[in-house]
Structure formats: structure tokens, C-alpha cells
Design an enzyme around this catalytic site. Structure first.
Site, short mmCIF file in Angstrom:
data_model
loop_
_atom_site.label_atom_id
_atom_site.label_comp_id
_atom_site.label_asym_id
_atom_site.label_seq_id
_atom_site.Cartn_x
_atom_site.Cartn_y
_atom_site.Cartn_z
N ASP A 99 0.85 -1.20 0.00
CA ASP A 99 0.00 0.00 0.00
C ASP A 99 0.89 1.25 0.00
OD1 ASP A 99 -1.91 2.03 0.62
OD2 ASP A 99 -3.15 0.57 1.67
N HIS A 101 -0.45 4.52 0.03
CA HIS A 101 -1.15 5.70 0.54
C HIS A 101 -0.53 6.19 1.84
CE1 HIS A 101 -4.07 3.67 -2.11
NE2 HIS A 101 -4.42 4.90 -2.43
N SER A 152 -5.40 -4.20 2.20
CA SER A 152 -4.56 -3.85 3.36
C SER A 152 -5.20 -4.29 4.67
CB SER A 152 -4.30 -2.35 3.40
OG SER A 152 -3.59 -1.96 2.25
CO1 B1M Z 1 -5.64 5.40 -4.19
N1 B1M Z 1 -7.24 4.33 -3.75
N2 B1M Z 1 -5.01 3.99 -5.27
N3 B1M Z 1 -4.24 6.65 -4.59
N4 B1M Z 1 -6.66 6.78 -3.28
C1 B1M Z 1 -8.17 4.94 -2.70
C2 B1M Z 1 -7.84 4.44 -1.31
C3 B1M Z 1 -9.58 4.39 -3.23
C4 B1M Z 1 -10.64 4.23 -2.14
C5 B1M Z 1 -10.08 5.32 -4.36
C6 B1M Z 1 -11.41 4.89 -4.96
O1 B1M Z 1 -11.45 3.90 -5.67
N5 B1M Z 1 -12.46 5.61 -4.71
C7 B1M Z 1 -9.15 3.02 -3.88
C8 B1M Z 1 -9.14 1.78 -2.96
C9 B1M Z 1 -10.22 0.82 -3.32
C10 B1M Z 1 -10.13 -0.46 -2.58
O2 B1M Z 1 -9.16 -0.94 -2.08
N6 B1M Z 1 -11.28 -1.06 -2.52
C11 B1M Z 1 -7.75 3.36 -4.37
C12 B1M Z 1 -7.07 2.63 -5.39
C13 B1M Z 1 -7.87 1.57 -6.09
C14 B1M Z 1 -5.73 2.90 -5.74
C15 B1M Z 1 -4.86 2.12 -6.76
C16 B1M Z 1 -4.98 0.59 -6.70
C17 B1M Z 1 -5.20 2.65 -8.14
C18 B1M Z 1 -4.49 1.96 -9.29
O3 B1M Z 1 -3.29 1.86 -9.33
N7 B1M Z 1 -5.29 1.49 -10.20
C19 B1M Z 1 -3.45 2.60 -6.36
C20 B1M Z 1 -2.90 1.70 -5.24
C21 B1M Z 1 -1.44 1.68 -5.19
C22 B1M Z 1 -0.98 0.89 -3.97
O4 B1M Z 1 -1.23 1.29 -2.85
N8 B1M Z 1 -0.35 -0.23 -4.21
C23 B1M Z 1 -3.74 3.95 -5.79
C24 B1M Z 1 -2.85 5.03 -5.83
C25 B1M Z 1 -3.11 6.29 -5.31
C26 B1M Z 1 -2.20 7.51 -5.53
C27 B1M Z 1 -0.72 7.15 -5.51
C28 B1M Z 1 -2.54 8.15 -6.85
C29 B1M Z 1 -2.69 8.44 -4.37
C30 B1M Z 1 -1.91 8.26 -3.05
C31 B1M Z 1 -0.82 9.27 -2.85
C32 B1M Z 1 -0.24 9.20 -1.48
O5 B1M Z 1 -0.84 8.82 -0.50
N9 B1M Z 1 1.00 9.60 -1.40
C33 B1M Z 1 -4.11 7.91 -4.11
C34 B1M Z 1 -5.11 8.65 -3.41
C35 B1M Z 1 -4.79 10.08 -3.10
C36 B1M Z 1 -6.35 8.07 -3.04
C37 B1M Z 1 -7.60 8.75 -2.41
C38 B1M Z 1 -8.30 9.50 -3.52
C39 B1M Z 1 -7.36 9.69 -1.25
C40 B1M Z 1 -6.57 9.11 -0.09
C41 B1M Z 1 -6.16 10.19 0.88
O6 B1M Z 1 -5.03 10.62 0.89
N10 B1M Z 1 -7.11 10.68 1.71
C42 B1M Z 1 -8.40 7.47 -1.90
C43 B1M Z 1 -9.89 7.69 -1.76
C44 B1M Z 1 -10.39 7.52 -0.34
O7 B1M Z 1 -9.66 7.36 0.60
N11 B1M Z 1 -11.67 7.50 -0.20
C45 B1M Z 1 -7.84 6.38 -2.73
C46 B1M Z 1 -6.86 11.72 2.67
C47 B1M Z 1 -6.25 11.10 3.95
C48 B1M Z 1 -5.99 12.15 4.99
O8 B1M Z 1 -7.19 10.18 4.47
O9 B1M Z 1 -5.54 8.27 4.44
O10 B1M Z 1 -8.00 7.87 4.94
P1 B1M Z 1 -6.81 8.74 5.02
O11 B1M Z 1 -6.47 9.02 6.56
C49 B1M Z 1 -7.45 9.43 7.50
C50 B1M Z 1 -8.04 8.26 8.26
O12 B1M Z 1 -8.23 7.11 7.49
C51 B1M Z 1 -7.14 8.10 9.45
O13 B1M Z 1 -6.69 9.43 9.71
C52 B1M Z 1 -6.73 10.23 8.53
C53 B1M Z 1 -7.50 11.51 8.78
O14 B1M Z 1 -7.22 12.11 10.00
N12 B1M Z 1 -5.97 7.25 9.38
C54 B1M Z 1 -5.38 6.78 10.52
C55 B1M Z 1 -5.26 6.78 8.35
N13 B1M Z 1 -4.24 6.04 8.76
C56 B1M Z 1 -4.28 6.01 10.10
C57 B1M Z 1 -3.47 5.38 11.03
C58 B1M Z 1 -3.79 5.52 12.38
C59 B1M Z 1 -4.87 6.29 12.77
C60 B1M Z 1 -5.68 6.93 11.87
O15 B1M Z 1 -3.07 4.96 13.36
C61 B1M Z 1 -1.95 4.17 13.05
#
Ligand code: B1M
Length: 210
Positions: A99, A101, A152
Site C-alpha cells: 500500500d 497511501h 490492506s
Molecule cells: Co488510491 N485508492 N489507489 N491513490 N486513493 C483509494 C484508497 C480508493 C478508495 C479510491 C477509490 O477507488 N475511490 C481506492 C481503494 C479501493 C479499494 O481498495 N477497494 C484506491 C485505489 C484503487 C488505488 C490504486 C490501486 C489505483 C491503481 O493503481 N489502479 C493505487 C494503489 C497503489 C498501492 O497502494 N499499491 C492507488 C494510488 C493512489 C495515488 C498514488 C494516486 C494516491 C496516493 C498518494 C499518497 O498517498 N501519497 C491515491 C489517493 C490520493 C487516493 C484517495 C483519492 C485519497 C486518499 C487520501 O489521501 N485521503 C483514496 C480515496 C479515499 O480514501 N476514499 C484512494 C486523505 C487522507 C488524509 O485520508 O488516508 O484515509 P486517510 O487518513 C485518514 C483516516 O483514514 C485516518 O486518519 C486520517 C484523517 O485524520 N488514518 C489513521 C489513516 N491512517 C491512520 C493510522 C492511524 C490512525 C488513523 O493509526 C496508526
């Protein structure tokens, strides 16, 4: 556009020209954390929705993520730091194997670091061996794992199983977060199989509280 909407659009459009000026203007009205939580994260949510609906291609998602990271880095020096800022404990933080992200994980890092925790952030795509080695090396009190992909959530379970097998579960409470996790999955399924303490954090602030 009003300032908030303009900032959100910058995230969605991946447009960073003029970003700093807008952030400076926003800082006149809101705290850095409010800007991140109320404005920028709403932009990332839209990006996720557009991508999920097939209306946004991956390179543009990456651009949005870069603008988000730039904005968070710009705001970080403006964040409040707690007074008692030493010695609360050490957490090893990683995005799990497979992963990439890391925006959420890095927010957790910033919030915990600003509140007196020693955060050892070992990055993305980290296999369980690397996580446990780092926890050992840095004498961690807690292990934090982040992951956004559905697969993940399975990796996290495998990691906990591995920790059970190695007999280190009692030693390390685990904090889990990321968009694909649910509270029920962590608090029921994972808490049941892990021999130590495992908790779910919906966001960085719940992570801090826990
Ligand atoms: Co990707 N991606 N992505 N992506 N991406 C998602 C997660 C996805 C939901 C988008 C969608 O389809 N709507 C989807 C997953 C679907 C699934 O698994 N069912 C997805 C996909 C499919 C993919 C790829 C597979 C796409 C592809 O290649 N075809 C690929 C995966 C690559 C891989 O990981 N092997 C991929 C790639 C990418 C980018 C590289 C383009 C980019 C990431 C860049 C980066 O992080 N440096 C990206 C992005 C930006 C997203 C979305 C749009 C936004 C994620 C984000 O940064 N959110 C995302 C959509 C979504 O999440 N709904 C998506 C903002 C961030 C602050 O939130 O990380 O959730 P988040 O963190 C929150 C909480 O979750 C929590 O606190 C934070 C807020 O305070 N939290 C924790 C998180 N970690 C924590 C740990 C803790 C405590 C709290 O304690 C340890």
C-alpha cells in the site's frame, strides 16, 4: 470563488499555483488544523469520489495528492504544539505492505509528534518484519499501521497473526487506521484474534486520544 471553495478546488484540480497565498489568507480566519480537516480533506474526499466513479484518472489523483501534501507541509509550522512535549512514548508508524497511501499516516505523524509523542515513521509498503524490527530497535510502546486498500485490511490481520505467532502481542498494542477499515472489523474480528490490544482510529485525533 470563496476562499474555502477555492482551496478545495486546488486540491481537486491539482493546482498549486497560488496555493500558499490562499493558505496564508485562510490562516487569518482559521487554525491550520481546521483548514486541513474542514477544507482540504473535503477536497481529497471529492477526488476519491471522482476516481471511484471513473471520472478522474490516476495521474490526476496523484497531482491532487501532491498539492495536499504541499499544503499540509506549508501548514505544519502553524500548528499548535502541546506544552508537555517530551516523553509520552514512542510509536512506530507504517503503511502496510503493498500500500502506497501515506497522506493519512503522515497526518497521524504530525498530530502525534506535535503532542509530545516520539514518532518513528518508517514509510509505505512496509512488510511486517520491517515494522517489528523498527519497533524492537526504537523500543516502541505502540505500533501504528495505516492502509487504505481493502487488501490492506487483510494484510493487517496477517501482521497481527504473525505477531501472535512470534509471541510479541502482549508487548505491542496496535493502532490501526485507514479508509477501508471499519470499527466493527477491528473491534470485533481483529480484537478477537489478536492476543494483545488492538484499536481502531477513525482519524488522527482519535489516534491521539487512544
Ligand atoms: Co488510491 N485508492 N489507489 N491513490 N486513493 C483509494 C484508497 C480508493 C478508495 C479510491 C477509490 O477507488 N475511490 C481506492 C481503494 C479501493 C479499494 O481498495 N477497494 C484506491 C485505489 C484503487 C488505488 C490504486 C490501486 C489505483 C491503481 O493503481 N489502479 C493505487 C494503489 C497503489 C498501492 O497502494 N499499491 C492507488 C494510488 C493512489 C495515488 C498514488 C494516486 C494516491 C496516493 C498518494 C499518497 O498517498 N501519497 C491515491 C489517493 C490520493 C487516493 C484517495 C483519492 C485519497 C486518499 C487520501 O489521501 N485521503 C483514496 C480515496 C479515499 O480514501 N476514499 C484512494 C486523505 C487522507 C488524509 O485520508 O488516508 O484515509 P486517510 O487518513 C485518514 C483516516 O483514514 C485516518 O486518519 C486520517 C484523517 O485524520 N488514518 C489513521 C489513516 N491512517 C491512520 C493510522 C492511524 C490512525 C488513523 O493509526 C496508526
Amino acid at each position: 470563488l470563496p476562499l474555502d471553495e477555492r482551496l478545495q478546488r486546488r486540491i481537486v484540480d491539482g493546482e498549486r499555483n497560488g496555493l500558499e497565498a490562499d493558505l496564508d489568507a485562510s490562516l487569518q480566519e482559521k487554525s491550520a488544523l481546521q483548514i486541513i480537516n474542514e477544507t482540504l480533506l473535503a477536497g481529497m474526499k471529492t477526488v476519491g469520489e471522482l476516481f471511484g466513479a471513473g471520472q478522474m484518472q490516476l495521474p490526476f489523483v496523484l497531482q491532487s495528492a501532491e498539492v495536499m501534501k504541499t499544503a499540509v507541509a506549508y501548514l505544519e509550522p502553524h500548528m499548535e504544539k502541546s506544552e508537555d512535549d517530551e516523553g509520552k512514548g514512542t510509536i512506530v508508524l507504517a503503511t502496510v505492505k503493498g500500500d502506497v497511501h501515506d497522506i493519512g499516516k503522515n497526518l497521524v505523524d504530525i498530530i502525534l509528534s506535535n503532542n509530545g509523542y516520539n514518532v518513528v515513521n518508517i514509510g509505505i509498503k512496509q512488510p511486517v518484519n520491517a515494522i517489528l524490527d523498527a519497533a524492537e530497535e526504537h523500543k516502541a510502546d505502540v505500533i501504528g499501521m495505516s492502509g487504505l486498500l481493502v487488501k490492506s485490511t487483510v494484510v493487517m490481520k496477517d501482521n497481527l497473526e504473525e505477531m501472535n505467532t512470534r509471541g510479541v502481542a502482549a508487548r505491542w498494542p496496535v493502532l490501526l487506521g485507514g479508509a477501508a477499515l471499519t470499527r466493527a472489523y477491528v473491534e470485533n474480528d481483529l480484537a478477537e484474534m489478536y492476543a494483545g490490544d488492538v484499536r481502531y482510529a477513525r482519524d488522527a485525533f482519535e489516534g491521539l486520544r487512544l
